[in-house]
Structures are given as structure tokens and as C-alpha cells.
Write an enzyme that holds these catalytic residues in place. Structure first.
Site, short mmCIF file in Angstrom:
data_model
loop_
_atom_site.label_atom_id
_atom_site.label_comp_id
_atom_site.label_asym_id
_atom_site.label_seq_id
_atom_site.Cartn_x
_atom_site.Cartn_y
_atom_site.Cartn_z
CE LYS A 1 -3.27 -2.41 2.98
NZ LYS A 1 -3.63 -2.62 4.40
CG ASP B 1 14.87 -1.23 4.45
OD1 ASP B 1 15.62 -0.30 4.80
OD2 ASP B 1 14.56 -2.16 5.22
CG ASP C 1 3.24 1.18 6.96
OD1 ASP C 1 4.05 1.09 6.02
OD2 ASP C 1 2.95 0.23 7.71
NE ARG D 1 -0.35 2.20 4.74
CZ ARG D 1 0.71 1.43 4.47
NH1 ARG D 1 1.73 1.92 3.82
NH2 ARG D 1 0.72 0.18 4.85
#
Ligand code: IMP
Ligand code: MG
Length: 178
Positions: free
Chosen positions: A44, A106, A162, A168
């Protein structure tokens, strides 16, 4: 025990995000001029970013918007390519230019696995775009084609990103800590 979470500094303010989004969208418009392009948001975390990006891509690109949702097994022992699809693409990538858009790179595992997965379906091309990249954490040699911001190894939230599903909605990118 509930953890109280503290929003720290605004790391990247909304006006700076908007300027960078415009620059990236201009690059995408130039790269795909007169072509068809399926922009794929990775759910998301990418929803805010991808919705801003697609609105800035010029009409000379024939854009479709799609979404994919995956869960990574997330451990270093699982072989590359292993992602579990929770929601697959609606548009088949076969024969199409695909631009995968994610919030943050990441370790790079999620996006590199997604690229392998899409590549196995014979697209015309696959490129990747991320809002942020944390080079200090990278565990793969994967390099995204479009990068919004390079950030240090701190946990950031907002503009789609998030902490445990929350925050978010924040319009700036913030540093957060317990
Ligand atoms: P990777 O497979 O390790 O590259 O995982 C990338 C995913 O980790 C992103 O799509 C985010 O969901 C999550 N992530 C990594 N760092 C952060 C962060 O600082 N804030 C929010 N989410 C993060
Ligand atoms: Mg995510």
C-alpha cells in the site's frame, strides 16, 4: 505494553516532495513519449506517491494504472524471486512497458523479486521508481531507475509510508522514533 510513538523532525517537507515528483514525472514522460505504459503501484506504501506521479505524466504517454500487492517472506535465506502475491495485476504485463512504483527501497529484496516475477511474464520492458532509497541498508545489487530521495538509515513515515499501518496520511515525510 503500548509504545508511544514520537514524530520527530520533518525530514522532507511537502513542497520539496512536490518538486521532486514533478521532476521524476517529466523524466518518465520523456522516456515513454508516444508509448503505452502500465504504471504499477506496489500496495500500500506507494498509493500517495503513485497517484501524484501519474497525474504529472504528460498526455503524450498512453498511461494505464494498475496495482500489485505482495508479501515478502522477508528473510535472507529465501531465494531471490520468492514473493507471495496477495493481489495480482489486472493487466497482463506481456508485451507492455511496465513501471513498478514503490515507496521505499530498503534491503531491495521486495523490488528485485517483483522485477524477476514481472520479467518472467515477457513484458516489453520493466523499470522501477521509488520515493526513497536507503543505501546503508541495501542487501542486493538492485538499482532503481528513478529515485525520489536518498535517505539515511532512519525510520520514516508519511506520504504513504507507514509505521504498523499508521501515519500514511501525513503530508510530509517525517522521522519517527519510539
Ligand atoms: P525491502 O524489501 O527491504 O527493500 O523492503 C522495502 C519495504 O520495507 C518498503 O516497501 C516498506 O514497506 C518497508 N520499509 C522499509 N523502511 C521503511 C521506513 O523507513 N518506513 C516505512 N516503511 C519502510
Ligand atoms: Mg511497504
Amino acid at each position: 505494553m503500548s509504545v508511544e510513538l514520537k514524530l520527530r523532525d520533518v525530514v522532507i517537507p511537502r513542497d520539496k516532495i512536490a518538486r521532486r515528483v514533478r521532476e521524476i514525472a517529466d523524466e518518465i514522460t520523456a522516456a515513454y513519449k508516444s508509448e503505452e505504459l502500465v504504471v504499477v503501484g506496489v500496495l500500500k506504501g506507494s498509493v500517495i506517491f503513485v497517484s501524484d506521479i501519474v497525474r504529472k505524466i504528460g498526455p503524450e504517454v498512453d498511461v494505464r494504472l494498475d496495482f500489485i500487492s505482495v508479501s515478502s517472506y522477508g528473510d535472507s535465506t529465501s531465494p531471490s524471486g520468492e514473493v507471495r502475491i496477495l493481489k495480482d495485476l489486472d493487466v497482463s504485463p506481456e508485451g507492455h512497458h511496465i513501471l513498478l512504483v514503490d515507496d521505499i527501497l530498503d534491503t531491495g529484496r521486495t523490488l528485485s523479486r517483483l522485477v524477476s516475477l514481472i520479467n518472467a511474464r515477457n513484458p516489453k520492458s520493466v523499470r522501477t521508481c521509488v520515493l526513497a532509497e536507503k543505501p546503508a541498508r541495501k542487501k542486493t545489487d538492485f538499482t532503481p531507475d528513478y529515485v525520489g530521495f536518498t535517505v539515511p538509515d532512519v525510520f520514516i513515515v508519511g506520504y504513504g509510508m507507514d509505521w504498523a499501518g499508521r501515519m500514511r496520511n501525513l503530508p510530509d515525510i517525517n522521522f519517527v522514533s519510539e
